[in-house]
Motif scaffolding. Structure first.
Motif, PDB file in Angstrom:
ATOM      1  N   GLY A 197      70.252  60.184  70.924  1.00  0.00           N
ATOM      2  CA  GLY A 197      71.631  59.933  71.319  1.00  0.00           C
ATOM      3  C   GLY A 197      71.923  60.260  72.770  1.00  0.00           C
ATOM      4  O   GLY A 197      73.038  60.032  73.242  1.00  0.00           O
ATOM      5  N   THR A 198      70.942  60.807  73.472  1.00  0.00           N
ATOM      6  CA  THR A 198      71.131  61.157  74.884  1.00  0.00           C
ATOM      7  C   THR A 198      70.705  59.991  75.767  1.00  0.00           C
ATOM      8  O   THR A 198      69.617  59.428  75.604  1.00  0.00           O
ATOM      9  CB  THR A 198      70.291  62.394  75.249  1.00  0.00           C
ATOM     10  OG1 THR A 198      70.670  63.488  74.419  1.00  0.00           O
ATOM     11  CG2 THR A 198      70.498  62.771  76.713  1.00  0.00           C
ATOM     12  N   ALA A 199      71.562  59.633  76.709  1.00  0.00           N
ATOM     13  CA  ALA A 199      71.232  58.576  77.665  1.00  0.00           C
ATOM     14  C   ALA A 199      70.673  59.213  78.939  1.00  0.00           C
ATOM     15  O   ALA A 199      71.304  60.099  79.523  1.00  0.00           O
ATOM     16  CB  ALA A 199      72.464  57.746  77.980  1.00  0.00           C
ATOM     17  N   ILE A 200      69.510  58.791  79.340  1.00  0.00           N
ATOM     18  CA  ILE A 200      68.882  59.345  80.541  1.00  0.00           C
ATOM     19  C   ILE A 200      69.592  58.813  81.784  1.00  0.00           C
ATOM     20  O   ILE A 200      69.821  57.609  81.917  1.00  0.00           O
ATOM     21  CB  ILE A 200      67.388  58.986  80.594  1.00  0.00           C
ATOM     22  CG1 ILE A 200      66.659  59.600  79.390  1.00  0.00           C
ATOM     23  CG2 ILE A 200      66.761  59.460  81.892  1.00  0.00           C
ATOM     24  CD1 ILE A 200      65.216  59.165  79.285  1.00  0.00           C
ATOM     25  N   ASP A 201      69.944  59.700  82.691  1.00  0.00           N
ATOM     26  CA  ASP A 201      70.548  59.315  83.960  1.00  0.00           C
ATOM     27  C   ASP A 201      69.423  59.121  84.978  1.00  0.00           C
ATOM     28  O   ASP A 201      68.980  60.062  85.633  1.00  0.00           O
ATOM     29  CB  ASP A 201      71.521  60.388  84.440  1.00  0.00           C
ATOM     30  CG  ASP A 201      72.225  59.999  85.740  1.00  0.00           C
ATOM     31  OD1 ASP A 201      71.990  58.868  86.217  1.00  0.00           O
ATOM     32  OD2 ASP A 201      72.974  60.842  86.280  1.00  0.00           O
ATOM     33  N   TYR A 202      68.964  57.882  85.108  1.00  0.00           N
ATOM     34  CA  TYR A 202      67.843  57.602  86.002  1.00  0.00           C
ATOM     35  C   TYR A 202      68.240  57.690  87.478  1.00  0.00           C
ATOM     36  O   TYR A 202      67.373  57.720  88.354  1.00  0.00           O
ATOM     37  CB  TYR A 202      67.257  56.218  85.713  1.00  0.00           C
ATOM     38  CG  TYR A 202      66.510  56.145  84.401  1.00  0.00           C
ATOM     39  CD1 TYR A 202      65.249  56.730  84.262  1.00  0.00           C
ATOM     40  CD2 TYR A 202      67.059  55.496  83.301  1.00  0.00           C
ATOM     41  CE1 TYR A 202      64.560  56.667  83.061  1.00  0.00           C
ATOM     42  CE2 TYR A 202      66.380  55.427  82.090  1.00  0.00           C
ATOM     43  CZ  TYR A 202      65.130  56.012  81.975  1.00  0.00           C
ATOM     44  OH  TYR A 202      64.444  55.957  80.783  1.00  0.00           O
ATOM     45  N   ASP A 203      69.531  57.727  87.758  1.00  0.00           N
ATOM     46  CA  ASP A 203      69.979  57.844  89.146  1.00  0.00           C
ATOM     47  C   ASP A 203      69.895  59.277  89.655  1.00  0.00           C
ATOM     48  O   ASP A 203      69.850  59.505  90.868  1.00  0.00           O
ATOM     49  CB  ASP A 203      71.418  57.348  89.297  1.00  0.00           C
ATOM     50  CG  ASP A 203      71.524  55.848  89.088  1.00  0.00           C
ATOM     51  OD1 ASP A 203      70.553  55.146  89.413  1.00  0.00           O
ATOM     52  OD2 ASP A 203      72.560  55.384  88.581  1.00  0.00           O
ATOM     53  N   GLN A 251      56.023  64.950  85.288  1.00  0.00           N
ATOM     54  CA  GLN A 251      56.786  65.031  84.051  1.00  0.00           C
ATOM     55  C   GLN A 251      57.162  63.626  83.606  1.00  0.00           C
ATOM     56  O   GLN A 251      57.664  62.832  84.404  1.00  0.00           O
ATOM     57  CB  GLN A 251      58.052  65.871  84.244  1.00  0.00           C
ATOM     58  CG  GLN A 251      57.800  67.361  84.368  1.00  0.00           C
ATOM     59  CD  GLN A 251      59.103  68.139  84.396  1.00  0.00           C
ATOM     60  OE1 GLN A 251      60.118  67.664  84.911  1.00  0.00           O
ATOM     61  NE2 GLN A 251      59.092  69.329  83.824  1.00  0.00           N
ATOM     62  N   LEU A 252      56.922  63.332  82.319  1.00  0.00           N
ATOM     63  CA  LEU A 252      57.240  62.029  81.748  1.00  0.00           C
ATOM     64  C   LEU A 252      58.288  62.201  80.658  1.00  0.00           C
ATOM     65  O   LEU A 252      58.301  63.211  79.943  1.00  0.00           O
ATOM     66  CB  LEU A 252      55.988  61.386  81.143  1.00  0.00           C
ATOM     67  CG  LEU A 252      54.761  61.252  82.044  1.00  0.00           C
ATOM     68  CD1 LEU A 252      53.586  60.700  81.251  1.00  0.00           C
ATOM     69  CD2 LEU A 252      55.063  60.361  83.233  1.00  0.00           C
ATOM     70  N   TYR A 253      59.160  61.211  80.512  1.00  0.00           N
ATOM     71  CA  TYR A 253      60.122  61.243  79.417  1.00  0.00           C
ATOM     72  C   TYR A 253      59.420  60.904  78.109  1.00  0.00           C
ATOM     73  O   TYR A 253      58.511  60.064  78.061  1.00  0.00           O
ATOM     74  CB  TYR A 253      61.251  60.245  79.653  1.00  0.00           C
ATOM     75  CG  TYR A 253      62.234  60.680  80.716  1.00  0.00           C
ATOM     76  CD1 TYR A 253      63.005  61.826  80.545  1.00  0.00           C
ATOM     77  CD2 TYR A 253      62.394  59.931  81.877  1.00  0.00           C
ATOM     78  CE1 TYR A 253      63.907  62.223  81.523  1.00  0.00           C
ATOM     79  CE2 TYR A 253      63.302  60.318  82.851  1.00  0.00           C
ATOM     80  CZ  TYR A 253      64.057  61.470  82.670  1.00  0.00           C
ATOM     81  OH  TYR A 253      64.946  61.868  83.636  1.00  0.00           O
ATOM     82  N   GLY A 254      59.891  61.548  77.036  1.00  0.00           N
ATOM     83  CA  GLY A 254      59.347  61.290  75.715  1.00  0.00           C
ATOM     84  C   GLY A 254      59.928  60.025  75.101  1.00  0.00           C
ATOM     85  O   GLY A 254      60.817  59.379  75.668  1.00  0.00           O
ATOM     86  N   PHE A 298      60.919  51.375  75.926  1.00  0.00           N
ATOM     87  CA  PHE A 298      60.785  51.395  77.373  1.00  0.00           C
ATOM     88  C   PHE A 298      61.245  52.722  77.984  1.00  0.00           C
ATOM     89  O   PHE A 298      61.319  52.854  79.204  1.00  0.00           O
ATOM     90  CB  PHE A 298      61.558  50.227  77.987  1.00  0.00           C
ATOM     91  CG  PHE A 298      61.074  48.898  77.489  1.00  0.00           C
ATOM     92  CD1 PHE A 298      59.819  48.427  77.844  1.00  0.00           C
ATOM     93  CD2 PHE A 298      61.859  48.136  76.646  1.00  0.00           C
ATOM     94  CE1 PHE A 298      59.352  47.206  77.376  1.00  0.00           C
ATOM     95  CE2 PHE A 298      61.397  46.908  76.167  1.00  0.00           C
ATOM     96  CZ  PHE A 298      60.148  46.448  76.540  1.00  0.00           C
ATOM     97  N   GLN A 299      61.556  53.690  77.141  1.00  0.00           N
ATOM     98  CA  GLN A 299      61.911  55.025  77.633  1.00  0.00           C
ATOM     99  C   GLN A 299      60.674  55.891  77.777  1.00  0.00           C
ATOM    100  O   GLN A 299      60.557  56.653  78.734  1.00  0.00           O
ATOM    101  CB  GLN A 299      62.894  55.697  76.676  1.00  0.00           C
ATOM    102  CG  GLN A 299      63.193  57.162  77.014  1.00  0.00           C
ATOM    103  CD  GLN A 299      64.150  57.782  76.031  1.00  0.00           C
ATOM    104  OE1 GLN A 299      65.350  57.505  76.071  1.00  0.00           O
ATOM    105  NE2 GLN A 299      63.631  58.616  75.126  1.00  0.00           N
ATOM    106  N   PRO A 337      60.839  66.068  76.132  1.00  0.00           N
ATOM    107  CA  PRO A 337      61.527  65.435  74.995  1.00  0.00           C
ATOM    108  C   PRO A 337      62.955  65.053  75.360  1.00  0.00           C
ATOM    109  O   PRO A 337      63.621  65.751  76.120  1.00  0.00           O
ATOM    110  CB  PRO A 337      61.484  66.521  73.915  1.00  0.00           C
ATOM    111  CG  PRO A 337      61.331  67.807  74.661  1.00  0.00           C
ATOM    112  CD  PRO A 337      60.538  67.490  75.891  1.00  0.00           C
ATOM    113  N   VAL A 338      63.406  63.928  74.814  1.00  0.00           N
ATOM    114  CA  VAL A 338      64.779  63.461  75.040  1.00  0.00           C
ATOM    115  C   VAL A 338      65.521  63.520  73.718  1.00  0.00           C
ATOM    116  O   VAL A 338      65.096  62.929  72.729  1.00  0.00           O
ATOM    117  CB  VAL A 338      64.792  62.021  75.589  1.00  0.00           C
ATOM    118  CG1 VAL A 338      66.226  61.564  75.829  1.00  0.00           C
ATOM    119  CG2 VAL A 338      63.982  61.941  76.878  1.00  0.00           C
TER     120      VAL A 338
END
Length: 275
Positions: free
Chosen positions: A14-20, A59-62, A82-83, A10-11
């Motif tokens: 308001g949280t931005a995923i840091d894909y780097d 593991q997949l992002y929600g 697209f998240q 789960p994300v």
């Protein structure tokens, strides 16, 4: 892909995923970079290599709000989110496979490389509760072709894995050794490179245009280890050197498949009317 476990992370809204950070694509590329082959660089056209890295856990992002609480992937159906289901992380399985074209002297033909994690976190090492020693064993079926007895697979200090490479070389072992570079000769001597034309059959001339003669490509050399349209199914069982311990899914064996279908002459693919 052999996924034994997966979960959705789960994300928080308001949280931005840091894909780097810990990017899975970079980790996948590191697996490619860490792979090594039995003979010298000149023996392989690297643009022809195909890698198969099975995954043990994924593991997949929600989803994004307002669906951030929907963690069941079968219920995540927003076409504009697209998240959701982006890969957050993965754990590679113990087995890795590579196939491609090898050359020695005037011979050019297919090869198949299989390797197994040698660290203490592999399934076999866990069963052994310690070191597996200098070699393990491999039962293998490639397409319809099976090893008459399990192969001995030596430890490869360069990669930290147990590894064996099967070449479709049709001649004698002594002739193969004479055609190899020093690196390949050393691999042949320690059993890390094996001439196995019955397991990885085929020649590079099997699919020339003139070989069709009114037939479909699927009808030509169906057992070819590098067939351009037929998938190559591989069945694997790993064992300790004495054969007392097996990583074979209880006898069902690990099932892998190279099924990246390439269509048309020289792998040319067009979509619709536009190339």
């Amino acid at each position: 892909m052999e996924i034994l476990h997966s979960e959705v992370v789960p994300v928080r809204p308001g949280t931005a995923i840091d894909y780097d950070h810990n990017n899975p694509v970079a980790r996948l590329l590191s697996l490619v970079e860490g792979a090594a082959l039995a003979a010298g660089r000149e023996a392989y056209p690297f643009e022809e290599l195909q890698y198969l890295f099975p995954i043990r856990a994924l593991q997949l992002y929600g989803p994004s709000p307002p669906s951030d609480g929907v963690l069941d992937p079968t219920q995540q159906d927003s076409k504009t989110d697209f998240q959701k289901q982006n890969v957050a992380s993965f754990l590679a399985a113990d087995t890795q496979l590579i196939r491609g074209i090898a050359s020695a002297g005037a011979w050019i033909g297919p090869f198949l490389r299989l390797s197994y994690r040698a660290g203490p976190d592999s399934v076999l090492a866990g069963m052994a509760r310690g070191s597996l020693g200098s070699s393990i064993r491999l039962w293998l079926r490639v397409g319809r072709n099976t090893t008459p007895a399990p192969l001995s697979v030596p430890y490869d200090a360069e990669t930290g894995r147990y590894a064996v490479e099967l070449w479709g070389w049709p001649g004698t072992v002594s002739d193969l050794k004479g055609a190899l570079d020093p690196r390949g000769q050393a691999a042949l001597d320690r059993g890390a490179l094996i001439a196995a034309p019955s397991l990885v059959p085929g020649t590079t001339g099997d699919f020339r245009r003139e070989a069709l003669d009114g037939r479909f490509v699927n009808e030509i050399a169906p057992d070819h280890a590098l067939h351009p349209t037929r998938p190559l199914h591989i069945e694997v069982g790993w064992a300790s050197a004495d054969g007392s311990l097996w990583d074979s899914l209880g006898g069902a064996n690990h099932q892998f498949e190279f099924s990246m279908i390439l269509r048309g002459w020289e792998n040319y693919l067009s979509v619709g009317t536009s190339p």
